[in-house]
Design an enzyme around this catalytic site. Structure first.
Site, short mmCIF file in Angstrom:
data_model
loop_
_atom_site.label_atom_id
_atom_site.label_comp_id
_atom_site.label_asym_id
_atom_site.label_seq_id
_atom_site.Cartn_x
_atom_site.Cartn_y
_atom_site.Cartn_z
N SER A 134 30.73 51.70 48.57
CA SER A 134 31.37 51.98 47.29
C SER A 134 32.33 53.16 47.38
O SER A 134 32.09 54.14 48.08
CB SER A 134 30.29 52.29 46.25
OG SER A 134 30.86 52.78 45.05
N THR B 107 38.20 46.41 43.32
CA THR B 107 37.54 46.10 42.05
C THR B 107 38.60 46.05 40.96
O THR B 107 39.27 47.04 40.69
CB THR B 107 36.46 47.16 41.73
OG1 THR B 107 35.40 47.03 42.68
CG2 THR B 107 35.90 46.94 40.34
N LYS C 7 37.68 41.65 43.64
CA LYS C 7 36.36 41.53 43.01
C LYS C 7 36.48 41.66 41.50
O LYS C 7 37.12 42.58 41.01
CB LYS C 7 35.43 42.63 43.56
CG LYS C 7 34.02 42.65 42.99
CD LYS C 7 33.19 43.72 43.70
CE LYS C 7 31.78 43.79 43.18
NZ LYS C 7 31.71 44.46 41.86
N HIS D 79 30.79 42.65 37.39
CA HIS D 79 30.46 44.06 37.61
C HIS D 79 29.00 44.34 37.27
O HIS D 79 28.67 45.39 36.71
CB HIS D 79 31.39 44.97 36.77
CG HIS D 79 31.65 46.31 37.40
ND1 HIS D 79 32.78 46.59 38.12
CD2 HIS D 79 30.91 47.44 37.42
CE1 HIS D 79 32.74 47.84 38.54
NE2 HIS D 79 31.60 48.38 38.14
#
Length: 364
Positions: A108, A157, A229, A253
């Site tokens: 992350s 993301t 994503k 998410h």
């Protein structure tokens, strides 16, 4: 032993006992009414398995290939932030567990350990997950550091133009520690008179102007493939193909952004059909059983990513807990394949599952 852990869900109970309430709620919570949070798990339960009998399943082949990298099973570790809130070793323990399980971990952006520290912890294939901040030089810095450190892909993301409303974090006044990857670049200290410090920080820093044309800019900063994503619709899957995404992750998410979005398993097939297998489609959200993995593969996913169960395993038992979670899911998938008559991952097909849509069409 009476207290032996027999499935992945039991790690959540242990994690709740081990963690301070603020941190447990941060990991476990979803947005608003947490409708989608529940649906992510429940929609898997609506899919029925259709096994084949009298198939030679004396040997089961679980391995698969993602972007040219072979992993032991189609079960990867999703990007989740701040692992040191769960365990003192943080992402280093998670990375070692991923390496031991021969799978891919996506680190992350908000990790407690730096890109370089995780890369040095063990030899394994890793991806790096990216948010784009208003200061785009930070994104460039992190992408280039990830590439230099041997990460094999960037996971952008795309579903966080602003942070979702996470009521547990607001009530707990969730505080963001200094993010390791941002040391020397910017501070995560934000003064928030009320509510979540985390929400205030995210909304102050995230670039809400990020759009499809910016993928070209991001691609220009690296030689690594870029997966997107946060895709939930056919339309966005097609756009992802048009801008040259190397892969798609069907994700809401972890139900932490917009509540009342569909459960990821319920839209997976739509995305797969739009992509037409031109790039890998992965699924994130709600995976708690080996049967869930099987269902996702039957509906066209190349692999799944597991988030919360990994955190719960880490909180309960450190590296060993993460390994246990991954091994449990892998063992359950192997048994499911055997009982369904699938000697290899390639043998899992659409005909092995029946969805609500199938049942509706059969009635017309």
């Amino acid at each position: 032993m009476a207290d032996e852990i027999v499935n992945v869900n039991e790690f959540q109970v242990l994690a709740r006992q081990a963690l301070p309430k603020m941190y447990y709620d941060f990991y476990a919570g979803g947005a608003d009414d947490e409708h989608t949070l529940k649906k992510n798990v429940q929609e898997f339960q609506r899919i029925i398995l259709l096994p084949r009998v009298l198939v030679d399943v004396s040997k089961i082949a679980l391995s698969t290939n993602i972007l040219g990298y072979t992993i032991s099973a189609p079960i990867m570790i999703a990007p989740t932030s701040m692992h040191k809130l769960a365990h003192p070793e943080g992402e280093l323990a998670t990375a070692r567990a991923a390496a031991a399980c021969n799978t891919i971990m996506t680190l992350s952006f908000g990790a407690s350990c730096s890109v370089e520290e995780v890369a040095a912890s063990c030899d394994a294939v890793r991806f790096f997950q990216l948010y784009v901040y208003k200061r785009r030089d930070i994104a460039v810095n992190l992408v280039q550091r990830a590439e230099k450190s041997g990460y094999k892909a960037i996971v952008l993301t795309a579903d966080v133009p602003r942070l979702g409303r996470r009521e547990a974090d607001i009530k707990n006044k969730m505080i963001v520690p200094q993010l390791k990857n941002l040391e020397g670049l910017m501070s995560t200290e934000v003064v928030s008179v009320k509510g979540s410090n985390f929400e205030a920080y995210a909304n102050e820093t995230i670039d809400s102007s990020l759009c499809w044309r910016d993928i070209a800019w991001l691609k220009s900063t690296t030689n690594l493939p870029i997966l997107i994503k946060g895709i939930l619709t056919r339309e966005d899957a097609i756009k992802a193909m048009e801008v040259g995404a190397a892969g798609i992750i069907v994700s809401n998410h972890g139900a932490r952004q917009l509540d009342y979005t569909p459960a990821t398993i319920s839209v997976l097939e739509e995305v797969v059909q739009a992509v037409g297998r031109r790039v890998p489609v992965l699924l994130d959200g709600g995976v708690r059983r080996g049967t869930d993995v099987f269902k996702a593969l039957a509906l066209g996913a190349q692999a799944v990513l597991v988030g919360r169960p990994v955190i719960y395993g880490l909180a309960a038992k450190g590296e060993a807990g993460v390994r246990k979670v991954m091994h449990m899911l892998k063992d359950e998938l192997e048994l499911t394949m055997a009982l369904a008559g699938c000697p290899s991952v390639k043998d899992i097909s659409r005909s092995h599952v029946r969805t609500d849509r199938d049942r509706l069409q059969s009635m017309l």
